[in-house]
Design a protein around this motif. Structure first.
Motif, PDB file in Angstrom:
ATOM      1  N   LYS A 123      22.305  73.538  86.825  1.00 11.91           N
ATOM      2  CA  LYS A 123      22.273  73.905  85.605  1.00 11.91           C
ATOM      3  C   LYS A 123      23.550  73.981  84.848  1.00 11.91           C
ATOM      4  O   LYS A 123      24.733  74.394  85.794  1.00 11.91           O
ATOM      5  N   GLY A 124      23.755  73.820  83.661  1.00 14.49           N
ATOM      6  CA  GLY A 124      25.147  74.133  83.100  1.00 14.49           C
ATOM      7  C   GLY A 124      26.280  73.069  83.192  1.00 14.49           C
ATOM      8  O   GLY A 124      27.243  73.352  83.178  1.00 14.49           O
ATOM      9  N   ILE A 125      25.742  71.631  83.802  1.00 14.82           N
ATOM     10  CA  ILE A 125      26.844  70.771  84.016  1.00 14.82           C
ATOM     11  C   ILE A 125      27.393  70.401  82.774  1.00 14.82           C
ATOM     12  O   ILE A 125      26.783  70.097  81.751  1.00 14.82           O
ATOM     13  N   GLU A 126      28.828  70.116  82.864  1.00 13.80           N
ATOM     14  CA  GLU A 126      29.488  69.538  81.991  1.00 13.80           C
ATOM     15  C   GLU A 126      29.955  68.071  81.866  1.00 13.80           C
ATOM     16  O   GLU A 126      30.206  67.797  83.284  1.00 13.80           O
ATOM     17  N   ALA A 127      29.784  67.357  81.071  1.00 14.35           N
ATOM     18  CA  ALA A 127      29.761  65.927  81.049  1.00 14.35           C
ATOM     19  C   ALA A 127      30.069  65.383  79.603  1.00 14.35           C
ATOM     20  O   ALA A 127      29.845  65.712  78.778  1.00 14.35           O
ATOM     21  N   VAL A 128      30.860  64.038  79.808  1.00  8.81           N
ATOM     22  CA  VAL A 128      31.221  63.427  78.435  1.00  8.81           C
ATOM     23  C   VAL A 128      30.114  62.603  78.252  1.00  8.81           C
ATOM     24  O   VAL A 128      29.443  61.694  78.815  1.00  8.81           O
ATOM     25  N   LYS A 129      29.715  62.553  76.834  1.00  5.88           N
ATOM     26  CA  LYS A 129      28.456  61.678  76.314  1.00  5.88           C
ATOM     27  C   LYS A 129      29.497  60.785  75.380  1.00  5.88           C
ATOM     28  O   LYS A 129      29.828  61.192  74.380  1.00  5.88           O
ATOM     29  N   THR A 130      29.328  59.399  75.706  1.00 10.59           N
ATOM     30  CA  THR A 130      29.884  58.377  74.997  1.00 10.59           C
ATOM     31  C   THR A 130      28.964  58.040  73.962  1.00 10.59           C
ATOM     32  O   THR A 130      27.716  57.739  74.192  1.00 10.59           O
ATOM     33  N   ILE A 131      29.476  57.893  72.618  1.00 15.69           N
ATOM     34  CA  ILE A 131      28.533  57.519  71.468  1.00 15.69           C
ATOM     35  C   ILE A 131      28.762  56.162  71.189  1.00 15.69           C
ATOM     36  O   ILE A 131      29.767  55.834  70.889  1.00 15.69           O
ATOM     37  N   TYR A 132      27.569  55.420  71.249  1.00 13.20           N
ATOM     38  CA  TYR A 132      27.927  53.948  70.674  1.00 13.20           C
ATOM     39  C   TYR A 132      27.210  53.631  69.417  1.00 13.20           C
ATOM     40  O   TYR A 132      26.332  54.126  69.119  1.00 13.20           O
ATOM     41  N   GLN A 285      21.933  57.837  76.021  1.00 12.80           N
ATOM     42  CA  GLN A 285      21.312  58.947  76.846  1.00 12.80           C
ATOM     43  C   GLN A 285      21.428  58.469  78.314  1.00 12.80           C
ATOM     44  O   GLN A 285      21.350  59.397  79.009  1.00 12.80           O
ATOM     45  N   GLU A 286      21.106  57.303  78.555  1.00 10.08           N
ATOM     46  CA  GLU A 286      20.871  56.947  80.117  1.00 10.08           C
ATOM     47  C   GLU A 286      22.282  57.041  80.775  1.00 10.08           C
ATOM     48  O   GLU A 286      22.529  57.723  81.883  1.00 10.08           O
ATOM     49  N   ARG A 420      19.286  68.051  82.148  1.00 10.41           N
ATOM     50  CA  ARG A 420      19.959  67.503  80.881  1.00 10.41           C
ATOM     51  C   ARG A 420      19.855  68.740  79.690  1.00 10.41           C
ATOM     52  O   ARG A 420      20.928  68.930  78.944  1.00 10.41           O
ATOM     53  N   ASP A 421      18.794  69.522  79.516  1.00 10.10           N
ATOM     54  CA  ASP A 421      18.812  70.278  78.403  1.00 10.10           C
ATOM     55  C   ASP A 421      19.632  71.688  78.647  1.00 10.10           C
ATOM     56  O   ASP A 421      19.950  72.114  77.570  1.00 10.10           O
ATOM     57  N   SER A 422      19.936  71.702  79.998  1.00  7.10           N
ATOM     58  CA  SER A 422      20.993  72.882  80.154  1.00  7.10           C
ATOM     59  C   SER A 422      22.235  72.516  80.195  1.00  7.10           C
ATOM     60  O   SER A 422      23.288  73.462  80.405  1.00  7.10           O
ATOM     61  N   SER A 423      22.456  71.304  80.194  1.00  2.56           N
ATOM     62  CA  SER A 423      23.962  70.674  80.208  1.00  2.56           C
ATOM     63  C   SER A 423      24.625  71.053  78.934  1.00  2.56           C
ATOM     64  O   SER A 423      24.346  71.091  77.790  1.00  2.56           O
ATOM     65  N   LYS A 424      26.122  70.781  79.440  1.00  6.02           N
ATOM     66  CA  LYS A 424      27.019  71.041  78.043  1.00  6.02           C
ATOM     67  C   LYS A 424      27.732  69.512  77.865  1.00  6.02           C
ATOM     68  O   LYS A 424      28.535  69.101  78.585  1.00  6.02           O
ATOM     69  N   ALA A 425      27.400  68.876  76.649  1.00  4.71           N
ATOM     70  CA  ALA A 425      27.970  67.846  76.309  1.00  4.71           C
ATOM     71  C   ALA A 425      29.230  67.747  75.504  1.00  4.71           C
ATOM     72  O   ALA A 425      29.323  68.366  74.580  1.00  4.71           O
ATOM     73  N   THR A 426      30.299  66.935  75.762  1.00  2.00           N
ATOM     74  CA  THR A 426      31.314  66.473  75.026  1.00  2.00           C
ATOM     75  C   THR A 426      31.317  65.458  74.544  1.00  2.00           C
ATOM     76  O   THR A 426      31.426  64.194  75.335  1.00  2.00           O
ATOM     77  N   GLU A 427      31.233  65.068  73.200  1.00  6.95           N
ATOM     78  CA  GLU A 427      30.846  63.860  72.576  1.00  6.95           C
ATOM     79  C   GLU A 427      32.298  63.098  72.459  1.00  6.95           C
ATOM     80  O   GLU A 427      33.137  63.673  71.872  1.00  6.95           O
TER      81      GLU A 427
END
Length: 438
Positions: A123-132, A285-286, A420-427
């Motif tokens: 829980k609380g995983i941080e990851a980069v979310k790439t927006i296409y 998302q994937e 996913r719901d507990s994660s922290k995304a950097t877009e």
């Protein structure tokens, strides 16, 4: 049947000792006798009419016992596994310990089981979310694909073969001026640039005209599956029988009406942009979920049996075989063209198989830690969802997918939701090839 003992011998290995009563063995032996007696010949009796005692005297008292044991073993083993509360991941190694026609028999089953694993920090995983984002170029590329799909295939006679052409060739391969097995084909259809053949083969067809006969010189790779061809230079005698090219339709309203439910080019562009946006959102998302999962399996603790990876590779190979068969090719021919043997082919699936096995184990553990349990209503909804996906009736889907498998998929899906719901995304925006944002 009774489970005498269940002993953990080493990591992921259990030894079960199982007893089957004399009464069960006698009943099974009687069934074997009735099944087999009609096919047994004994001098002085019509075939199938000899009394049991005569048959046993002639062939031995235990003539029907081995088959009886084989009939009883699967059920006895399954019941013992359920009673022991273990989950085998491989076939058991079975050893008969005692066997007596009156007392029954005992056997030992040594089996590899699903490992005990643990997952931390999911829980609380941080990851980069790439927006296409969808660009005008993306839309035009898709429109051109539609034109390609609706192109007329025409026979080309006024030019030489080009990369991307579909050609028909006759060929025969020689090593040291001797034709080798599997190196000949007539009327073979090949797309130039598809890299279906050995490296440089297709490139040497480019530039030739229909009717040309010429040599194609190649060298078999050192890892080629056929020992006698490894690293050998070869000459293929090739005849270019025919070139087939494409004639693209004009992009106009008439084309749009023919290939879609729209009336104008502009309407088609809008629909394509909408669909591409949905696709790119799914990609976002994937990819994001994959980054989260990578961190989850990095925190997976436990020793995973090698057989779990091998079993998954088996499944992937079978799936690949099915796909190539549906395209009119068998796996042996595919391996020959790609210069691989089965061992090297299996290795291509290794990394993916390891990842998928670890993902499944990690998500199952998260579901256990989070006490995820579907209700009857959840199960019915899942069946309906799968039925809608395959356009089948839910009752038919139930005959194909077991409730156990459905529940396992449900739990994994809910576990992903929790991660996913507990994660922290950097877009961040998608970067172009030149490094600029799209």
């Amino acid at each position: 049947m009774s489970l005498t003992s269940a002993t953990k011998k080493e990591t992921n290995t259990y030894e079960l000792e199982i007893a089957v009563s004399g009464e069960d063995l006698k009943a099974a032996t009687d069934k074997v006798y009735k099944r087999r007696a009609k096919d047994i010949s004994v001098p002085g009796f019509r075939k199938g009419k000899a009394p049991r005692k005569i048959i046993e005297k002639m062939y031995g008292e235990g003539v029907f016992t081995e088959d009886a044991v084989n009939d009883l073993y699967p059920g006895a083993y399954s019941a013992a596994v359920e009673e022991a509360g273990i989950e085998p991941v491989d076939r058991a190694d079975v050893e008969i310990l005692t066997l007596d026609s009156e007392e029954g028999f005992t056997f030992k089953a040594t089996v590899t089981v699903k490992p005990e694993v643990n997952v931390t920090n999911y829980k609380g995983i941080e990851a980069v979310k790439t927006i296409y984002r969808v660009t005008d170029e993306d839309v035009e590329t898709e429109i051109n694909r539609m034109r390609e799909r609706n192109a007329r295939i025409i026979t080309v006679e006024d030019r030489a073969a080009q990369d991307g052409d579909n050609v028909v060739i006759d060929f025969e391969g020689f090593v040291d001026d001797v034709a080798f097995e599997g190196g000949k084909g007539d009327g073979y259809q090949l797309t130039l640039g598809s890299h279906s053949f050995i490296d440089t083969f297709e490139e040497q067809i480019v530039g030739h005209n229909p009717g040309d006969e010429f040599d194609v010189n190649v060298t078999f790779p050192e890892e080629y599956h056929a020992e006698e061809l490894k690293g050998k230079p070869a000459v293929f005698k090739v005849k270019l029988v025919e070139i087939k090219g494409k004639e693209l339709p004009e992009l106009d309203d008439e084309f749009v009406k023919d290939v879609s439910e729209h009336d104008t080019v502009e309407q088609l562009r809008e629909e394509i942009k909408k669909n591409l946006t949905e696709q790119k959102d799914r990609r976002t998302q994937e990819e994001y979920e994959n980054k989260l999962v990578d961190q989850v399996i990095a925190n997976l603790e436990g020793e995973i049996p090698e057989v779990m990876y091998e079993n998954h590779i088996d499944e992937m190979v079978r799936d690949f075989e099915y796909r190539v068969q549906s395209q009119g090719m068998n796996i042996q021919l595919y391996l020959q063209y790609t210069g691989m043997d089965m061992d090297s082919f299996r290795k291509t699936f290794r990394e993916q198989a390891e990842r998928q096995v670890k993902i499944r184990l990690a998500l199952e553990k998260i579901a256990e830690l989070e006490n995820i349990t579907p209700t009857e209503e959840d199960i019915e909804k899942e069946y309906e969802k799968v039925a809608e996906m395959y356009q089948m009736e839910a009752d038919k889907i139930k005959g194909i997918i077991s409730e156990k498998d459905l529940i396992a998929d449900f739990k994994s899906s809910k576990a992903i939701d929790i991660v996913r719901d507990s994660s922290k995304a950097t877009e961040e925006e998608e970067k172009k090839d030149n490094g600029e944002e799209a």
